[in-house]
Enzyme design. Structure first.
Site, mmCIF file in Angstrom:
data_model
loop_
_atom_site.group_PDB
_atom_site.id
_atom_site.type_symbol
_atom_site.label_atom_id
_atom_site.label_comp_id
_atom_site.label_asym_id
_atom_site.label_seq_id
_atom_site.Cartn_x
_atom_site.Cartn_y
_atom_site.Cartn_z
ATOM 1 N N ASP A 225 -66.252 19.260 25.203
ATOM 2 C CA ASP A 225 -67.243 19.329 23.852
ATOM 3 C C ASP A 225 -69.109 18.829 25.150
ATOM 4 O O ASP A 225 -69.164 18.065 24.212
ATOM 5 C CB ASP A 225 -67.745 18.002 23.150
ATOM 6 C CG ASP A 225 -66.559 18.796 22.147
ATOM 7 O OD1 ASP A 225 -66.934 18.978 21.085
ATOM 8 O OD2 ASP A 225 -66.173 17.846 20.618
ATOM 9 N N ASP B 71 -64.142 24.200 17.207
ATOM 10 C CA ASP B 71 -65.408 23.807 17.978
ATOM 11 C C ASP B 71 -65.672 24.293 18.919
ATOM 12 O O ASP B 71 -66.986 24.449 19.544
ATOM 13 C CB ASP B 71 -65.113 21.784 17.832
ATOM 14 C CG ASP B 71 -64.168 21.290 17.004
ATOM 15 O OD1 ASP B 71 -62.792 22.082 16.332
ATOM 16 O OD2 ASP B 71 -64.519 20.425 16.213
#
Length: 376
Positions: free
Chosen positions: A90, A151
């Site tokens: 991320d 994601d």
């Protein structure tokens, strides 16, 4: 509509201004009993709060927002310098809305350099032999070594951007390889998505789809579907690969086809509709941003455009009128979901929901587009 968006932005900025003092040196993550739980700068969500401050400043040029945005970005730069808690896929969520935003707004060269360094850090998770970014765990981890996650589609813009500003094609090549693999294996034949997918980390052979936060391995986690819509749209913007636009539209149409009567989705399209079902306003906020991005990319006179625009406006209307919080609240959106499956979902505020809600409002009111790409 515009007055509604403007009023919602002003209400949001008032809460953000109060939160600057409430949060201090820490970062909000999710809330409990309508109070944000604060972390040191060690979570995957830190960048969203920084991005909200930059968005607030971008909107009204208030020096209080600028000062806070600079201060929080400095904390993100220190984290990068110390390589602290950055073993994650991320990196894009952390640094696109922080150092990336500072570069776009202030043209600060150090911020640009740090954003490229963040891209380099993300590249450490690239497994070149199979063309994917590993979601979790160290290299060669027997369980996680060949696992990818939907994601991560939203972390690819950092790499596409890095190629554009440095002229180094390696970032774009890695991102393109990942997007191709995600398109082939994370997107199912019916245009729904797996949350994660396993590959043999040596041969690259596909093994199986699975979930981490959805209802079941074969279900469709709504936030994951929203990441797909937005992520593939952004991948198309950077590459102009028509396959990516087609995939963004397919995943968007799946989302639209499965909207409940109440419009705002629950945490998984396939979760049992019982009294314990939890909504996820953050998934709907992300979807709006993805749909708005698609509207910039398709023919305005098309039936597809009209359908998407209608759903976008309906979703925002419900978010504003049914899911926003009162004046004193810390969060902007109520009823966000984190991870029901893992028992970490308070049905309360989640900072990424607040971030994408504000981005959606600014897209619709001002034509801003977040910080996922630069407009030169």
């Amino acid at each position: 509509m515009s007055n509604q968006y403007k009023e919602a932005i002003e209400a949001s900025l008032n809460k953000i201004k109060k939160n600057i003092d409430r949060f201090g040196a820490q970062f909000p993550h999710t809330s409990d009993q309508e109070v944000y739980e604060l972390n040191d700068n060690d979570n995957w969500t830190s960048g969203f709060w920084v991005g909200m401050l930059w968005q607030a400043y971008q909107y009204d040029k208030d020096e209080q927002f600028l000062s806070a945005a600079r201060e929080k970005t400095s904390q993100m730069q220190e984290r990068l310098s110390n390589n602290a808690n950055l073993d994650t896929h991320d990196i894009g969520f952390l640094y696109t809305p922080s150092t990336g935003a500072k570069w776009q707004i202030e043209k600060d060269e150090t911020a640009r350099e740090d954003t490229v360094k963040a891209a380099d850090r993300l590249m450490e998770r690239y497994r070149e032999t199979i063309g994917v970014f590993q979601a979790w765990g160290p290299p060669n981890d027997p369980e996680q070594g060949g696992r990818i996650i939907i994601d991560c589609m939203m972390n690819m813009p950092l790499l596409f951007w890095a190629s554009e500003v440095t002229g180094d094609i390696k970032y774009k090549e890695a991102a393109t390889n990942f997007v191709d693999m995600a398109r082939r294996y994370l997107v199912r034949g019916d245009d729904s998505t797996y949350h994660t997918f396993y590959f043999d980390q040596k041969s690259g052979q596909p093994i199986r789809g699975a979930t981490q936060q959805g209802y079941s391995d074969g279900s469709t986690w709504t936030r994951g579907q929203a990441w797909a819509v937005y992520g593939f749209a952004l991948a198309y913007r950077y590459t102009k690969d028509e396959n990516y636009l087609e995939t963004a539209l397919r995943t968007a149409n799946y989302f639209i086809k499965h909207l409940p009567e109440k419009v705002i989705v629950d945490w998984d399209f396939d979760a049992p509709q019982d009294k314990d079902i939890k909504p996820d306003s953050s998934a709907s906020a992300i979807l709006v941003c993805g749909l708005h991005e698609l509207l910039q990319l398709i023919e305005q006179e098309s039936e597809e455009y009209k359908k998407i625009k209608t759903v976008l406006e309906q979703t925002m209307d419900h978010l504003i009128n049914e899911y926003t919080t009162d004046f004193e609240s810390q969060g902007l959106l109520d009823h966000g979901s984190y991870s029901v499956r893992e028992g970490k979902s308070p049905d309360d505020y989640v900072i990424w929901g607040d971030y994408f809600y504000l981005e959606a409002l600014l897209r619709l009111e001002k034509g801003f587009h977040g910080f996922w790409y630069e407009v030169v």
